[in-house]
Write an enzyme that holds these catalytic residues in place. Structure first.
Site, short mmCIF file in Angstrom:
data_model
loop_
_atom_site.label_atom_id
_atom_site.label_comp_id
_atom_site.label_asym_id
_atom_site.label_seq_id
_atom_site.Cartn_x
_atom_site.Cartn_y
_atom_site.Cartn_z
CE LYS A 34 10.68 8.60 4.17
NZ LYS A 34 9.50 8.82 3.24
CE LYS A 86 9.22 0.83 4.64
NZ LYS A 86 9.06 2.50 4.86
CE LYS A 90 9.65 4.19 -3.80
NZ LYS A 90 8.83 5.34 -3.52
P1 TYM Z 1 5.90 5.31 -1.31
O1 TYM Z 1 6.08 5.92 -2.41
O2 TYM Z 1 7.17 5.58 0.15
O3 TYM Z 1 5.65 3.43 -0.89
C1 TYM Z 1 4.19 3.38 -2.52
C2 TYM Z 1 3.54 2.07 -1.86
O4 TYM Z 1 4.47 1.07 -1.49
C3 TYM Z 1 4.16 1.06 -0.50
N1 TYM Z 1 5.63 -0.04 -0.18
C4 TYM Z 1 5.65 -1.35 0.20
N2 TYM Z 1 4.01 -2.09 0.74
C5 TYM Z 1 5.00 -3.61 0.79
N3 TYM Z 1 6.31 -3.72 1.00
C6 TYM Z 1 7.26 -2.56 1.36
N4 TYM Z 1 8.08 -2.95 1.40
C7 TYM Z 1 6.77 -1.25 0.80
N5 TYM Z 1 7.79 -0.12 0.30
C8 TYM Z 1 6.79 0.63 0.01
C9 TYM Z 1 3.09 1.70 0.05
O5 TYM Z 1 3.48 1.44 1.66
C10 TYM Z 1 2.80 3.05 -0.64
O6 TYM Z 1 1.36 2.29 -0.50
N6 TYM Z 1 3.35 8.09 1.76
C11 TYM Z 1 2.72 8.05 1.16
C12 TYM Z 1 2.61 8.18 -0.39
C13 TYM Z 1 1.06 8.71 -0.60
C14 TYM Z 1 0.21 8.53 -0.77
C15 TYM Z 1 -0.76 9.58 -0.72
C16 TYM Z 1 -0.48 6.51 -0.30
C17 TYM Z 1 0.81 10.26 -0.82
N7 TYM Z 1 -0.38 10.56 -0.90
C18 TYM Z 1 -2.96 8.95 -0.55
C19 TYM Z 1 -1.66 6.87 -0.33
C20 TYM Z 1 -2.70 7.56 -0.55
C21 TYM Z 1 4.51 7.71 0.47
O7 TYM Z 1 5.38 7.46 0.93
O8 TYM Z 1 4.55 6.06 -0.32
#
Ligand code: TYM
Length: 355
Positions: A115, A217, A220
């Site tokens: 990022k 991957k 978004k």
């Molecule tokens: P975020 O918002 O990017 O994504 C949310 C969830 O979706 C999963 N994910 C995927 N799984 C499979 N294939 C993909 N292509 C894919 N893209 C996204 C992510 O692994 C996630 O589970 N840092 C985290 C948010 C967060 C969080 C937390 C998660 C903040 N605090 C505490 C767990 C516990 C994030 O940016 O997810």
């Protein structure tokens, strides 16, 4: 007896549309875990300002992710659904964790490197400290299990490192105050305050790939909308994107080994498996030897059957803003009470003067 009960926590950022990766890698697992665990699901709005500070539509995006949670089947009465910024204890514990974690740990995070790009000096301090806030999200509830996609694995390892270092650095205060619990560390059981959280990363869709490039991957932020299926896409859009998904000219293999050097084929098989609640092996057993001209329409039908009701329900719930806001307010109050109970003890452990 340990008072740390099994508890599930996970979060999703309110940035951009949710896609099939988020749904299969996270949301569907959130829903399934409700049967066996107490769960807290959070829209992590504090995280969303780390990469881009100003979002004109942050509140709307927060409502939209909440609607996706509810439309997928999360029950906000039995479990807790809220947005992170309502519970300031997350930020308070993150500050303490900033002082526990080391800069070197943060610098090694691949998500930070991706990022921040080449101009790391110009990334926000928040982007560097992002995993510390994530650890605080989880540990302010002393959560034991965290369902996520594969891309969050490194952050969860760091969460364990932070918990272990806190337990170690404050060991004698935890002992003196009598607030320790038996914490399993490998073979050993130690007296600590924070549990070492288990990541839950299982099944055929822990890393859903772009429909245009099986080595990237699904995300978004990909400029091509054809690369992902959005949870807001209607049936026609879903079918079109699967029809146009990149593939190779070979039929599907009859053995799993045959998928190894074929990332696009492996991705579509994984998506089918996850949507149908099968393993990739079972999908290969059914479709091995078939052309994509047969497999893609079957996948499109399945995807529309499973996703169109979620997207319709999401639209319906999104129209009832007052309901969505009420869910978040109520969830925020319940989460806040739990978080404050932990923070009272953490403030004592650290030794802040209170009262
Ligand atoms: P975020 O918002 O990017 O994504 C949310 C969830 O979706 C999963 N994910 C995927 N799984 C499979 N294939 C993909 N292509 C894919 N893209 C996204 C992510 O692994 C996630 O589970 N840092 C985290 C948010 C967060 C969080 C937390 C998660 C903040 N605090 C505490 C767990 C516990 C994030 O940016 O997810």
């Amino acid at each position: 007896m340990s008072s740390i009960k099994p508890l599930v926590f996970s979060g999703v950022q309110p940035t951009g549309n949710l896609h099939l990766g988020n749904y299969l890698g996270a949301l569907r697992k959130f829903v399934a875990l409700q049967e066996s665990h107490e769960c807290i699901y959070c829209v992590v709005d504090l995280h969303s300002i780390t990469a881009q500070l100003v979002h004109e539509d942050l509140a709307e995006q927060t409502r939209s992710i909440t609607a996706a949670f509810l439309a997928s089947g999360i029950d906000p009465a039995k479990h807790i659904v809220f947005n992170q910024s309502r519970v300031p204890q997350h930020a308070e514990l993150a500050w303490i964790f900033n002082c526990v974690a080391r800069i070197g740990w943060m610098n090694r995070m691949t998500q930070f490197k991706d990022k921040a790009g080449k101009d790391r000096e110009n990334a926000s301090l928040g982007l560097l400290a992002y995993p510390s806030l994530m650890a605080a999200d989880i540990l302010v509830y002393r959560a034991t299990h965290v369902p996520v996609g594969e891309d969050q694995k490194q952050h969860l390892e760091l969460t364990r490192d932070i918990a272990a270092k806190f337990n170690h650095d404050f060991a004698s205060r935890i002992e003196t105050l009598g607030v320790g619990e038996p914490i399993q560390m490998g073979e050993e059981t130690v007296n600590g305050f924070f549990p070492l959280t288990e990541p839950l990363i299982e099944g055929p869709a822990t890393r859903v790939m772009s429909l245009r490039d099986g080595t990237k991957k699904m995300s978004k932020s990909d400029p091509s909308d054809l690369s992902r299926i959005n949870l807001t896409d209607d049936g026609d859009a879903i079918a079109k994107k699967i029809r146009k998904a990149k593939t190779d000219p070979e039929p599907l293999p009859s053995e799993m080994d045959g998928l190894k050097a074929r990332p696009e084929a492996a991705n579509l098989v994984g998506i089918y498996a996850a949507l149908a609640d099968l393993t990739s092996e079972q999908v290969i057993a059914e479709f091995g030897g078939q052309q994509f001209s047969v497999f893609k329409p079957a996948l499109a039908d399945l995807a529309v059957e499973k996703l169109a009701p979620v997207s319709a329900e999401m639209r319906r719930i999104s129209e009832d803003r007052a309901y969505v806001d009420q869910v978040l307010r109520d969830g925020g109050e319940r989460a806040g009470a739990l978080a404050e109970a932990t923070m009272k003890q953490v403030r004592e452990i650290v030794g802040f003067l209170a009262g």
